[in-house]
Design an enzyme around this catalytic site. Sequence first.
Site, PDB file in Angstrom:
ATOM      1  CB  ALA B  13      -0.962  -0.011   1.187  1.00 16.00           C
ATOM      2  NE  ARG B  24      -1.595   9.924  -9.605  1.00 17.28           N
ATOM      3  CZ  ARG B  24      -1.665   8.831  -8.840  1.00 17.28           C
ATOM      4  NH1 ARG B  24      -1.690   7.620  -9.374  1.00 17.28           N
ATOM      5  NH2 ARG B  24      -1.694   8.938  -7.525  1.00 17.28           N
ATOM      6  CB  CYS B  45      -7.539  -5.235   5.540  1.00 10.94           C
ATOM      7  SG  CYS B  45      -6.512  -3.954   4.839  1.00 10.94           S
ATOM      8  NE  ARG B 445     -31.556  14.734  23.402  1.00 12.12           N
ATOM      9  CZ  ARG B 445     -32.831  14.346  23.320  1.00 12.12           C
ATOM     10  NH1 ARG B 445     -33.211  13.556  22.322  1.00 12.12           N
ATOM     11  NH2 ARG B 445     -33.711  14.736  24.204  1.00 12.12           N
TER      12      ARG B 445
END
Lengths: 451, 451
Positions: B13, B24, B45, B445
């Site tokens: 990765a 690029r 993964c 809340r």
Amino acid sequence: MKNNRLVVIGGDAAGMAAASKVRRMQPDREIVVFERTDYSSYSACGMPYQIAGLVEKADNLIVRSPERFREKLSIDMQMQHEVVAIDRDKQRVEVVDRNNGTSRYEPYDQLLVATGARPFCPDISGELADGIFGLSTLASGIKIQKFLTDNRPQKAVIVGGGYIGLEMAEALVRQKLDVSLVQRGEQVMETLDPDMGKLVSEALEEIGVKLYRKEELRGFETNEKQVTAVVTDRRTLPADIVILGMGTRPNSGLAKDAGLELTIKDAIKVDEQMNTSCDNIWAAGDCAASRHRLTEEEVHISLGTIANKQGLVAGTNIGGGSAIFPGVIGTAVSKICSIEVARTGLQEKELDRLGWKYVSATIEAKTRAGYFPGAGPITVKLLAEKRSGRLFGGQIVGDCCSAKRIDTVATALTAGMSVEDLIGLDLGYAPPFSPVWDPVQTAARALIKEI
Amino acid sequence: MKNNRLVVIGGDAAGMAAASKVRRMQPDREIVVFERTDYSSYSACGMPYQIAGLVEKADNLIVRSPERFREKLSIDMQMQHEVVAIDRDKQRVEVVDRNNGTSRYEPYDQLLVATGARPFCPDISGELADGIFGLSTLASGIKIQKFLTDNRPQKAVIVGGGYIGLEMAEALVRQKLDVSLVQRGEQVMETLDPDMGKLVSEALEEIGVKLYRKEELRGFETNEKQVTAVVTDRRTLPADIVILGMGTRPNSGLAKDAGLELTIKDAIKVDEQMNTSCDNIWAAGDCAASRHRLTEEEVHISLGTIANKQGLVAGTNIGGGSAIFPGVIGTAVSKICSIEVARTGLQEKELDRLGWKYVSATIEAKTRAGYFPGAGPITVKLLAEKRSGRLFGGQIVGDCCSAKRIDTVATALTAGMSVEDLIGLDLGYAPPFSPVWDPVQTAARALIKEI
């Protein structure tokens, strides 16, 4: 507190959220709610799904019954009672008991107007005939259901391609009706930009809805008070049942007559604490305006989640506390057939109107890692300010698990984040949930090149 | 640019994200990648799901093959090539061609270390026997599969209840093995607080995993080099196959030997641009450290999404651009059986260690409107700073469509939002997606009452 009487007009989301909050803050206070229907605190947003047959019975949509409010919270629920006038000088409301038609005055010390909204219908010739329905209350939903059962209509025409219109189109397709939808604009769901709305139009056509775009409603044809057709500027569409899905307008006539200041679309003008322009009178929910957090303009958006939040804020302030409703950014999600739709912030036509310079990018990605079972298509569009890259809005159309990703955009946008900030976020990744770059970040990566 | 040779160590990765970005930006630059396995740019993964049988074949996990990198991006992919030394003085690396065992030197002008991580194993007596596996590379996943096919093991013991451990437990249950899991701590998934981890422990037991909590690994029993049992401080568990799921450690030996500064857990120390302590040497991915955006401390988190982001940043800077990796907040999501698990920010034990005063609240809600089909349970825990209410962290365990709600918390937390800010957010609501209050707001809340 015995002498500090709170009167609430309207017993749905905003009214009951407020009344409940006041009760929790002030156990001894007198709280009276006047509700003109038989139903309190229900999910009107659930009606299309109930009509579609996904929810067993309408009662399931009732969050809390009037009896429960009476028993658990000692709130005096006056059902089938319609407030017809507010007398500010004498601090009282005129109430009609719809059970027997009698009228009486009821005093208030503080008043909350939570009268909701009604389906919008343009001013067209003739009375609304039988078989023409809006959908804004549980009662109206039940009427539609009864009509479907009693009259067995075969041809349905939906006028308007907003959320309610589209959800009802799907519901009636599921009920095997022949469904047409008339849409004034270029695409359905005009809260999306046309390129994204096109994806929704296509999905509707795929399930068999006949779409008539760029057509305006002119009127209805009737026979013995029963609707028989919808007339547009281009054709006449036979119809046994018609659903109005052209948005809503605030039920603010009562407030207007009492001299309360109105604003956009005649919504009741309120400040951040939900005070109206008049002392001791609050407003909340679909009848009230909201402030847009990006434009600072007032807007009118009918949504259960906003009504609940405004009700809570009004209740807190009425109960002697201090709360502020920070406003809205126009976030909305919807499920139409198998596709999910979401939007937040500003869309192109709003930015054009404001004259704000923006850039946009649209990407196609997958909802999960590409190899993971169930990975489906998702299209994400982001809009941001030219040069600064500050996020302006986002739109999503995609398969299961697409729509709620809009919350990430909504949160980032509320925080004033830029496209670069969004790319840098540490979002959740695992193959069942997302590609390594979440689709909203993939969109941000495409957008950053445009800034 | 011909004389500006980029060498990348590691073709997964981080390495390939960087190499692709450089290509690029600099079409003519010489880019060489040394990868010791046969695989490039794959989703490690995804391995547990592939072993579980959810993904048809391991090849599906390969995002882009070495051939594609060669053809489409003109990247010189040297597969089965292991870098064994970095010679900083001469700006060269020593490479062993694993095909024939020969060694050679290869020069670099700029070097990216992207050597990944390996499964952690405590220092226990004896060699690791056959049948004991970690899972950090596609190659290791393929080994496990081959072992399952060839040896037909019946009893599996997973050591460690982190993400990989739990995902593998589920995978092996799906493959009909008898699965036990040994966990040092009170509950599995120690990146959650124990009260939330308990929900995951229970879910595991429900699918038939035998849990041995608060037990420490002491060693393994073997027979003819094949593992036969796992020995803990309390018992001996027969095992035909053992999976190490005790987390990972950076593959930083090479970097250390070359004199690069290491930090937490021996991860390579990098700055925001992914520079190491040595000129012309970058590091990215599982071998490198990250900065925690809340604590400002260095952390080591092995995750594909972080590796991709770091790789992109490193590539941008190597390619002559300017990019910054803003750090992490520990967001992670996982799917174990039918439940989804998510966390972000700081958990109680971290806050205790830091001495930061906090409050927490945990609520149970539904993933959709209560009446909508498929509405399932969701438990949300939020942590925030005492008094200020600034968000510190969130944890979620629940049914389908629960986990990615953590992104809202992660985004809010990154923006420095308070619990009150979270309550005020305009999040997406419609019955198929959420109750009127999104569960993370319901948790907020509850939490605001504690501040």
